[in-house]
Design an enzyme around this catalytic site. Structure first.
Site, PDB file in Angstrom:
ATOM      1  N   ASP A  41      39.938  45.315  44.800  1.00  0.00           N
ATOM      2  CA  ASP A  41      40.412  45.694  46.377  1.00  0.00           C
ATOM      3  C   ASP A  41      42.046  45.252  46.308  1.00  0.00           C
ATOM      4  OD1 ASP A  41      40.309  46.582  48.809  1.00  0.00           O
ATOM      5  OD2 ASP A  41      39.597  44.602  49.531  1.00  0.00           O
ATOM      6  N   ASP A  82      41.298  36.968  47.269  1.00  0.00           N
ATOM      7  CA  ASP A  82      40.212  37.878  47.734  1.00  0.00           C
ATOM      8  C   ASP A  82      39.481  38.856  46.643  1.00  0.00           C
ATOM      9  OD1 ASP A  82      37.904  38.850  48.824  1.00  0.00           O
ATOM     10  OD2 ASP A  82      38.856  39.917  50.407  1.00  0.00           O
TER      11      ASP A  82
END
Length: 327
Positions: free
Chosen positions: A202, A219
């Site tokens: 991502d 993340d």
């Protein structure tokens, strides 16, 4: 008796008890941070710097899958790639209490990366090349492997029995999903021929922080086995000419550490299309989480579905054009 959603059991008092159980004593200053899939908090610590506590969504990843995420981040940090590995506390970086898994991270602040600077894109290309060079050094055993078809098939099965859209829109939406799927064989061949390895999953500008001219990747919750282009396409925006210029800057930096996946460039629009479908499905499947109706209040309206359907039809046409041009 169980409440409607597991996160309703996640109170600040319970979180404090969990942290004290592993020897992390707070100063009772706890601030929720922006996160929907998991629950993330900035937590003050007695006589020490604040930490970020990430409480993983129950039943999304297994303990082994989350451990692989944390281990991958550790390997990147050992290679001096700017990431934020979880803290080791009592010999572990993943903890379990009351059926929840959580990890503690040092607090790192920064601003979201801006795409409009060619020099910055070159640096991001270098950073991504370094990340991928480490990603290729080992393999995941339990994390998912990316596919193109499964998200579309999953969306069709979910929405054909859903009352989240009107009957007319649903008919057109399902028809659009079928049309998009019909264009995938060309892209699937490229996908199958692409090298698959551990990637961020991502890699969008919001997950690249800048501070004092330094870059930081955060993340890794969606880390998977997949092609390099999955970590590249979200850095591209604007016209075809602008995206070509962006790719050139990224390639120049990336090539310092890895061979740039030029053969995968046609995958970009197919991956973008699949992401659009997955995003709508993700919100729909999370609708019982109290945070989602608040954060996505516009979701499920006729206007939303009409605009989403229009955008998907544009992608369908784009895939048709690219697939036809390859013949």
């Amino acid at each position: 008796m169980e409440t409607q959603h597991p996160y309703e059991r996640l109170t600040q008092d319970r979180l404090i008890d969990w942290l004290e159980a592993i020897g992390l004593y707070t100063d009772y200053r706890i601030y929720p941070l922006n996160s929907y899939e998991n629950r993330v908090y900035r937590v003050g610590v007695e006589d020490d710097s604040p930490v970020v506590i990430k409480v993983y969504r129950p039943n999304r990843w297994s303990k082994a899958q989350i451990q692989e995420e944390l281990d991958f981040t550790d390997q990147l940090a050992e290679a001096e790639i700017p990431v934020v590995p979880a803290q080791q506390i009592n010999g572990a970086n993943l903890h379990e209490q009351d059926g929840f898994l959580f990890a503690s991270f040092p607090m790192r602040a920064g601003h979201a990366f801006e795409l409009d600077n060619p020099d910055q894109l070159y640096r991001v290309g270098q950073l991504l090349g370094r990340l991928h060079s480490v990603g290729k050094q080992a393999s995941f055993k339990t994390r998912p492997v990316m596919t193109l078809l499964e998200p579309i098939q999953e969306a069709r099965l979910f929405f054909q029995d859903s009352d989240m859209m009107s009957a007319d829109i649903k008919h057109n939406y399902l028809d659009c999903l079928t049309g998009i799927e019909s264009q995938l064989p060309y892209f699937q061949r490229i996908f199958d021929q692409s090298e698959q390895f551990r990637i961020h999953g991502d890699f969008h500008p919001g997950n690249i922080l800048t501070r004092d001219d330094q870059l930081l990747v955060v993340d890794f919750d969606d880390t998977v086995t997949g092609p390099a282009m999955q970590d590249i396409w979200k850095l591209l925006s604007g016209s075809a000419h602008e995206q070509a210029q962006q790719l050139n800057e990224l390639e120049e930096g990336y090539e310092q550490f890895c061979e740039f996946p030029r053969k995968e460039i046609p995958l970009a629009e197919a991956l973008r299309t699949v992401h659009m479908i997955k995003h709508a499905l993700w919100i729909a499947k999370r609708w019982q989480d109290p945070a989602f109706p608040v954060a996505f209040s516009w979701f499920g309206t006729d206007r939303y579905w009409s605009e989403h359907l229009m955008a998907l039809r544009e992608q369908w046409a784009e895939l048709q054009d690219r697939s036809s041009a390859s013949l």
